[in-house]
Scaffold this motif. Structure first.
Motif, PDB file in Angstrom:
ATOM      1  N   GLN A 181       0.834  -1.211   0.000  1.00  0.00           N
ATOM      2  CA  GLN A 181       0.000   0.000   0.000  1.00  0.00           C
ATOM      3  C   GLN A 181       0.869   1.261   0.000  1.00  0.00           C
ATOM      4  N   GLN A 182       1.972   1.232   0.769  1.00  0.00           N
ATOM      5  CA  GLN A 182       2.832   2.408   0.806  1.00  0.00           C
ATOM      6  C   GLN A 182       3.539   2.600  -0.538  1.00  0.00           C
ATOM      7  N   ARG A 183       3.819   1.503  -1.240  1.00  0.00           N
ATOM      8  CA  ARG A 183       4.432   1.626  -2.571  1.00  0.00           C
ATOM      9  C   ARG A 183       3.436   2.216  -3.574  1.00  0.00           C
ATOM     10  N   VAL A 184       2.158   1.865  -3.440  1.00  0.00           N
ATOM     11  CA  VAL A 184       1.126   2.501  -4.276  1.00  0.00           C
ATOM     12  C   VAL A 184       1.084   3.996  -3.962  1.00  0.00           C
ATOM     13  N   ALA A 185       1.158   4.328  -2.664  1.00  0.00           N
ATOM     14  CA  ALA A 185       1.138   5.739  -2.249  1.00  0.00           C
ATOM     15  C   ALA A 185       2.345   6.496  -2.812  1.00  0.00           C
ATOM     16  N   LEU A 186       3.494   5.825  -2.881  1.00  0.00           N
ATOM     17  CA  LEU A 186       4.692   6.445  -3.467  1.00  0.00           C
ATOM     18  C   LEU A 186       4.488   6.706  -4.958  1.00  0.00           C
ATOM     19  N   ALA A 187       3.951   5.694  -5.647  1.00  0.00           N
ATOM     20  CA  ALA A 187       3.693   5.863  -7.086  1.00  0.00           C
ATOM     21  C   ALA A 187       2.740   7.036  -7.317  1.00  0.00           C
ATOM     22  N   ARG A 188       1.708   7.124  -6.486  1.00  0.00           N
ATOM     23  CA  ARG A 188       0.749   8.235  -6.610  1.00  0.00           C
ATOM     24  C   ARG A 188       1.428   9.573  -6.326  1.00  0.00           C
ATOM     25  N   ALA A 189       2.282   9.602  -5.296  1.00  0.00           N
ATOM     26  CA  ALA A 189       2.942  10.855  -4.906  1.00  0.00           C
ATOM     27  C   ALA A 189       3.839  11.392  -6.012  1.00  0.00           C
ATOM     28  N   PHE A 190       4.494  10.489  -6.739  1.00  0.00           N
ATOM     29  CA  PHE A 190       5.407  10.917  -7.804  1.00  0.00           C
ATOM     30  C   PHE A 190       4.703  11.074  -9.152  1.00  0.00           C
ATOM     31  N   SER A 191       3.406  10.751  -9.211  1.00  0.00           N
ATOM     32  CA  SER A 191       2.704  10.724 -10.505  1.00  0.00           C
ATOM     33  C   SER A 191       2.623  12.094 -11.170  1.00  0.00           C
ATOM     34  N   ASN A 192       2.505  13.161 -10.372  1.00  0.00           N
ATOM     35  CA  ASN A 192       2.391  14.495 -10.985  1.00  0.00           C
ATOM     36  C   ASN A 192       3.756  15.192 -11.097  1.00  0.00           C
ATOM     37  N   LYS A 193       4.826  14.373 -10.959  1.00  0.00           N
ATOM     38  CA  LYS A 193       6.204  14.903 -11.050  1.00  0.00           C
ATOM     39  C   LYS A 193       6.373  16.136 -10.162  1.00  0.00           C
ATOM     40  N   PRO A 194       6.154  15.970  -8.859  1.00  0.00           N
ATOM     41  CA  PRO A 194       6.190  17.129  -7.959  1.00  0.00           C
ATOM     42  C   PRO A 194       7.581  17.737  -7.854  1.00  0.00           C
ATOM     43  N   GLN A 195       7.612  19.041  -7.632  1.00  0.00           N
ATOM     44  CA  GLN A 195       8.900  19.701  -7.383  1.00  0.00           C
ATOM     45  C   GLN A 195       9.384  19.399  -5.965  1.00  0.00           C
ATOM     46  N   ASP A 217       6.909  -2.781   9.297  1.00  0.00           N
ATOM     47  CA  ASP A 217       7.972  -3.458  10.039  1.00  0.00           C
ATOM     48  C   ASP A 217       9.328  -3.021   9.482  1.00  0.00           C
ATOM     49  N   GLU A 218      10.387  -3.354  10.189  1.00  0.00           N
ATOM     50  CA  GLU A 218      11.714  -2.831   9.857  1.00  0.00           C
ATOM     51  C   GLU A 218      12.163  -3.164   8.437  1.00  0.00           C
ATOM     52  N   ALA A 219      12.001  -4.444   8.049  1.00  0.00           N
ATOM     53  CA  ALA A 219      12.466  -4.871   6.716  1.00  0.00           C
ATOM     54  C   ALA A 219      11.665  -4.188   5.611  1.00  0.00           C
ATOM     55  N   THR A 220      10.334  -4.116   5.788  1.00  0.00           N
ATOM     56  CA  THR A 220       9.477  -3.465   4.784  1.00  0.00           C
ATOM     57  C   THR A 220       9.765  -1.970   4.731  1.00  0.00           C
ATOM     58  N   GLY A 221       9.959  -1.371   5.919  1.00  0.00           N
ATOM     59  CA  GLY A 221      10.273   0.053   5.997  1.00  0.00           C
ATOM     60  C   GLY A 221      11.550   0.390   5.248  1.00  0.00           C
ATOM     61  N   GLU A 222      12.528  -0.507   5.362  1.00  0.00           N
ATOM     62  CA  GLU A 222      13.803  -0.304   4.668  1.00  0.00           C
ATOM     63  C   GLU A 222      13.614  -0.318   3.151  1.00  0.00           C
ATOM     64  N   LYS A 223      12.783  -1.248   2.667  1.00  0.00           N
ATOM     65  CA  LYS A 223      12.512  -1.329   1.221  1.00  0.00           C
ATOM     66  C   LYS A 223      11.817  -0.064   0.724  1.00  0.00           C
ATOM     67  N   VAL A 224      10.826   0.385   1.491  1.00  0.00           N
ATOM     68  CA  VAL A 224      10.086   1.601   1.113  1.00  0.00           C
ATOM     69  C   VAL A 224      11.015   2.822   1.134  1.00  0.00           C
ATOM     70  N   THR A 225      11.877   2.890   2.149  1.00  0.00           N
ATOM     71  CA  THR A 225      12.842   3.995   2.244  1.00  0.00           C
ATOM     72  C   THR A 225      13.760   4.024   1.026  1.00  0.00           C
ATOM     73  N   ASN A 226      14.316   2.876   0.676  1.00  0.00           N
ATOM     74  CA  ASN A 226      15.217   2.802  -0.480  1.00  0.00           C
ATOM     75  C   ASN A 226      14.504   3.232  -1.748  1.00  0.00           C
ATOM     76  N   LEU A 227      13.251   2.813  -1.881  1.00  0.00           N
ATOM     77  CA  LEU A 227      12.454   3.165  -3.053  1.00  0.00           C
ATOM     78  C   LEU A 227      12.186   4.666  -3.097  1.00  0.00           C
ATOM     79  N   LEU A 228      11.888   5.238  -1.943  1.00  0.00           N
ATOM     80  CA  LEU A 228      11.620   6.673  -1.841  1.00  0.00           C
ATOM     81  C   LEU A 228      12.829   7.476  -2.315  1.00  0.00           C
ATOM     82  N   PHE A 229      14.023   7.108  -1.842  1.00  0.00           N
ATOM     83  CA  PHE A 229      15.235   7.833  -2.234  1.00  0.00           C
ATOM     84  C   PHE A 229      15.602   7.575  -3.691  1.00  0.00           C
ATOM     85  N   GLU A 230      15.319   6.367  -4.160  1.00  0.00           N
ATOM     86  CA  GLU A 230      15.600   6.026  -5.566  1.00  0.00           C
ATOM     87  C   GLU A 230      14.733   6.861  -6.503  1.00  0.00           C
ATOM     88  N   LEU A 231      13.425   6.911  -6.218  1.00  0.00           N
ATOM     89  CA  LEU A 231      12.510   7.721  -7.038  1.00  0.00           C
ATOM     90  C   LEU A 231      12.880   9.195  -6.947  1.00  0.00           C
TER      91      LEU A 231
END
Length: 227
Positions: A148-162, A174-188
């Protein structure tokens, strides 16, 4: 250096009956365009209030917020909403997906409301990018918290925000999932050049950003470059 967000002498007070509670007291800082920035501090220190003021979700009592070159107090509520739609992205701790829409629809609907062409194609590409290519037609209750948080990330970046504001983006994971989401956030963030502002209790996450400010009792007590 261009600053995408400038906060000057910001104060916010809430009234409850005859009592006044000053949540933020004379806070000032600025954020360079394209950087990553974290706001840390204990519960009740004013972090989420500060995020809401910076994003134009609430109005200041005194001081000023200049976002993407526009001083927010000069705008009406509708004008602030237009600015957010065009230039700002959000990620929240509780995901805030619409339960009656599929993952793809949650990403596409905001684009369609803005009149973006090929919204469906953009939505599919973003969900592929966050590793949910096979889950596009699933509803939020059919997805794990991390999905769900990855869907939220995709939505957040959809309008190419400044600029993207993330309020405790890993708080419900949880810690492992949080780490994956964090890495994805910084990657995007890196791929798009978006400025990233994160409110977090997680000092490890805060340490990954270029710059960090620390609040305590509504006051800014630390302002440091972390990398």
């Amino acid at each position: 250096m261009t600053h995408i967000l400038k906060v000057n002498n910001l104060t916010k007070t809430y009234r409850s009956g005859s009592k006044e509670l000053t949540v933020l007291n004379d806070v000032s800082f600025s954020i360079p365009e394209g950087s990553s920035f974290s706001i840390v501090g204990p519960s009740g220190s004013g972090k989420t209030t500060l995020l809401g003021l910076c994003a134009g979700l609430d109005t200041t009592d005194s001081g000023s917020v200049t976002l993407c070159g526009t001083e927010l107090s000069s705008l009406t509520e509708d004008e602030r909403a237009i600015l957010r739609n065009q230039k700002v992205g959000f990620v929240f701790q509780d995901f805030q997906l619409l339960p009656t829409l599929t993952a793809l629809e949650n990403v596409v609907v905001p684009l369609e409301l803005q009149g973006v062409k090929n919204a469906d194609t953009t939505g599919r590409e973003l969900l592929e990018k966050v590793g949910l290519g096979s889950r596009m037609d699933h509803y939020p209750n059919q997805l794990s918290g991390g999905e769900q948080q990855r869907v939220a990330l995709a939505r957040a970046f959809s309008n190419k925000p400044q600029i993207l504001f993330a309020d405790e983006p890993t708080g419900n994971l949880d810690e492992a999932t949080g780490e994956k989401v964090t890495n994805l956030l910084f990657e995007l963030n890196k791929q798009t050049g978006t400025t990233l502002v994160i409110v977090t209790h997680d000092m490890e996450l805060a340490g990954m950003t270029d710059h960090m400010i620390r609040l305590k009792g509504g006051k800014l007590i630390e302002n440091e470059t972390t990398v």
